[in-house]
Design a protein around this motif. Sequence first.
Motif, PDB file in Angstrom:
ATOM      1  N   GLY A  23       0.802  -1.217   0.000  1.00 21.25           N
ATOM      2  CA  GLY A  23       0.000   0.000   0.000  1.00 21.25           C
ATOM      3  C   GLY A  23       0.834   1.266   0.000  1.00 21.25           C
ATOM      4  O   GLY A  23       0.327   2.342   0.249  1.00 21.25           O
ATOM      5  N   GLY A  24       2.149   1.120  -0.291  1.00 17.95           N
ATOM      6  CA  GLY A  24       3.001   2.295  -0.267  1.00 17.95           C
ATOM      7  C   GLY A  24       3.808   2.497  -1.526  1.00 17.95           C
ATOM      8  O   GLY A  24       4.714   3.297  -1.556  1.00 17.95           O
ATOM      9  N   GLY A  25       3.536   1.752  -2.567  1.00 13.95           N
ATOM     10  CA  GLY A  25       4.313   1.910  -3.796  1.00 13.95           C
ATOM     11  C   GLY A  25       4.858   0.573  -4.255  1.00 13.95           C
ATOM     12  O   GLY A  25       4.164  -0.430  -4.236  1.00 13.95           O
ATOM     13  N   ASP A  26       6.130   0.568  -4.612  1.00 12.94           N
ATOM     14  CA  ASP A  26       6.760  -0.631  -5.160  1.00 12.94           C
ATOM     15  C   ASP A  26       7.206  -1.631  -4.106  1.00 12.94           C
ATOM     16  O   ASP A  26       7.700  -2.699  -4.443  1.00 12.94           O
ATOM     17  CB  ASP A  26       8.001  -0.242  -5.980  1.00 12.94           C
ATOM     18  CG  ASP A  26       7.641   0.521  -7.232  1.00 12.94           C
ATOM     19  OD1 ASP A  26       6.516   0.337  -7.731  1.00 12.94           O
ATOM     20  OD2 ASP A  26       8.497   1.294  -7.702  1.00 12.94           O
ATOM     21  N   GLU A  73      -2.121   0.616  14.044  1.00 18.59           N
ATOM     22  CA  GLU A  73      -2.109  -0.083  12.750  1.00 18.59           C
ATOM     23  C   GLU A  73      -0.763   0.138  12.061  1.00 18.59           C
ATOM     24  O   GLU A  73      -0.285   1.280  11.959  1.00 18.59           O
ATOM     25  CB  GLU A  73      -3.226   0.459  11.854  1.00 18.59           C
ATOM     26  CG  GLU A  73      -3.262  -0.189  10.496  1.00 18.59           C
ATOM     27  CD  GLU A  73      -4.302   0.425   9.562  1.00 18.59           C
ATOM     28  OE1 GLU A  73      -4.203   0.174   8.351  1.00 18.59           O
ATOM     29  OE2 GLU A  73      -5.195   1.140  10.040  1.00 18.59           O
ATOM     30  N   ALA A  74      -0.156  -0.943  11.575  1.00 22.90           N
ATOM     31  CA  ALA A  74       1.120  -0.832  10.859  1.00 22.90           C
ATOM     32  C   ALA A  74       0.946   0.104   9.672  1.00 22.90           C
ATOM     33  O   ALA A  74       0.080  -0.100   8.830  1.00 22.90           O
ATOM     34  CB  ALA A  74       1.600  -2.201  10.403  1.00 22.90           C
ATOM     35  N   ALA A  75       1.775   1.148   9.633  1.00 19.24           N
ATOM     36  CA  ALA A  75       1.563   2.219   8.660  1.00 19.24           C
ATOM     37  C   ALA A  75       2.797   2.582   7.856  1.00 19.24           C
ATOM     38  O   ALA A  75       2.681   3.224   6.819  1.00 19.24           O
ATOM     39  CB  ALA A  75       1.065   3.467   9.388  1.00 19.24           C
ATOM     40  N   GLY A  76       3.990   2.215   8.321  1.00 15.92           N
ATOM     41  CA  GLY A  76       5.195   2.624   7.609  1.00 15.92           C
ATOM     42  C   GLY A  76       6.405   1.815   8.025  1.00 15.92           C
ATOM     43  O   GLY A  76       6.375   1.045   8.981  1.00 15.92           O
ATOM     44  N   ARG A 118      -0.431   4.668   1.862  1.00 16.47           N
ATOM     45  CA  ARG A 118      -1.104   5.841   1.289  1.00 16.47           C
ATOM     46  C   ARG A 118      -2.040   6.533   2.283  1.00 16.47           C
ATOM     47  O   ARG A 118      -2.078   7.754   2.371  1.00 16.47           O
ATOM     48  CB  ARG A 118      -1.905   5.435   0.042  1.00 16.47           C
ATOM     49  CG  ARG A 118      -1.047   5.127  -1.143  1.00 16.47           C
ATOM     50  CD  ARG A 118      -1.889   4.625  -2.324  1.00 16.47           C
ATOM     51  NE  ARG A 118      -1.029   4.177  -3.402  1.00 16.47           N
ATOM     52  CZ  ARG A 118      -0.555   2.935  -3.523  1.00 16.47           C
ATOM     53  NH1 ARG A 118      -0.882   2.017  -2.645  1.00 16.47           N
ATOM     54  NH2 ARG A 118       0.224   2.623  -4.532  1.00 16.47           N
ATOM     55  N   GLU A 119      -2.801   5.748   3.012  1.00 16.79           N
ATOM     56  CA  GLU A 119      -3.803   6.343   3.897  1.00 16.79           C
ATOM     57  C   GLU A 119      -3.194   7.027   5.128  1.00 16.79           C
ATOM     58  O   GLU A 119      -3.897   7.697   5.879  1.00 16.79           O
ATOM     59  CB  GLU A 119      -4.844   5.295   4.324  1.00 16.79           C
ATOM     60  CG  GLU A 119      -4.304   4.169   5.185  1.00 16.79           C
ATOM     61  CD  GLU A 119      -3.822   2.947   4.408  1.00 16.79           C
ATOM     62  OE1 GLU A 119      -3.812   1.847   4.989  1.00 16.79           O
ATOM     63  OE2 GLU A 119      -3.431   3.095   3.226  1.00 16.79           O
ATOM     64  N   GLY A 124       3.140  12.815   9.486  1.00 12.51           N
ATOM     65  CA  GLY A 124       4.406  12.880  10.215  1.00 12.51           C
ATOM     66  C   GLY A 124       5.033  11.521  10.460  1.00 12.51           C
ATOM     67  O   GLY A 124       5.934  11.396  11.292  1.00 12.51           O
ATOM     68  N   VAL A 125       4.575  10.497   9.748  1.00  6.68           N
ATOM     69  CA  VAL A 125       5.105   9.143   9.950  1.00  6.68           C
ATOM     70  C   VAL A 125       6.593   9.088   9.593  1.00  6.68           C
ATOM     71  O   VAL A 125       7.396   8.498  10.327  1.00  6.68           O
ATOM     72  CB  VAL A 125       4.294   8.101   9.148  1.00  6.68           C
ATOM     73  CG1 VAL A 125       4.922   6.717   9.240  1.00  6.68           C
ATOM     74  CG2 VAL A 125       2.847   8.059   9.650  1.00  6.68           C
ATOM     75  N   ASN A 126       6.995   9.716   8.478  1.00  9.94           N
ATOM     76  CA  ASN A 126       8.415   9.712   8.097  1.00  9.94           C
ATOM     77  C   ASN A 126       9.286  10.304   9.190  1.00  9.94           C
ATOM     78  O   ASN A 126      10.363   9.781   9.503  1.00  9.94           O
ATOM     79  CB  ASN A 126       8.639  10.491   6.797  1.00  9.94           C
ATOM     80  CG  ASN A 126       8.306   9.690   5.571  1.00  9.94           C
ATOM     81  OD1 ASN A 126       8.177   8.477   5.615  1.00  9.94           O
ATOM     82  ND2 ASN A 126       8.164  10.366   4.452  1.00  9.94           N
TER      83      ASN A 126
END
Length: 194
Positions: A23-26, A73-76, A118-119, A124-126
């Motif tokens: 859900g984040g790209g490649d 929720e796992a996000a990044g 994406r969601e 500010g996750v990065n």
Amino acid sequence: MVTITTETATADRWDDVQRALIGGGDDASCQCIWPMLRNKDWNATTTPQRKEMLRAEIDAGPPPGIVAYVDGEAAGWICIGPRTRQARVLHTRMIAAATTEPFDDGSVWAVTCYVVRREHRGLGVNRELLRAAVAYARTSGARLIEGYPVDTGGETVRSNDLYHGALSTFLSAGFEERTPMKPGRALVALALRP
């Protein structure tokens, strides 16, 4: 208001690592193995093989990255570890030309990949992933962390082109821009101990 937390990517968090990488790209196909392999080796692998390689790396430890959670929720994901374990970094000419650190120095760590679902973008996750990566590197004995981010120059950039991270994120975390590598890319570094 959302709550962002982070955890190192240990074997018991395998499902969370996989959730973060899709859900984040490649990265569902990459499985964050791209930084670990030279081009010829990368081209010889399939997505299922890369997934098993990442699982084996996590199982063997130390954790090769950190998972971010948004409200549980796992996000990044961020890939962080000794540069000596990231074969692509060691064989990338523009990095070799830009760094002043010897490639055989295990106390030099590198941030080589970011993924944010994406969601969960724009929360500010990065920033939190990088903060946690710095803390993890520091407690693991790293002397210096390098990054190879994209300088967006304030422009919108495709998310798949930002897997190295944005220069502004690194600078706001205290990294110093050391050397431009090519237009739009810079080597940044953060010294953790003398």
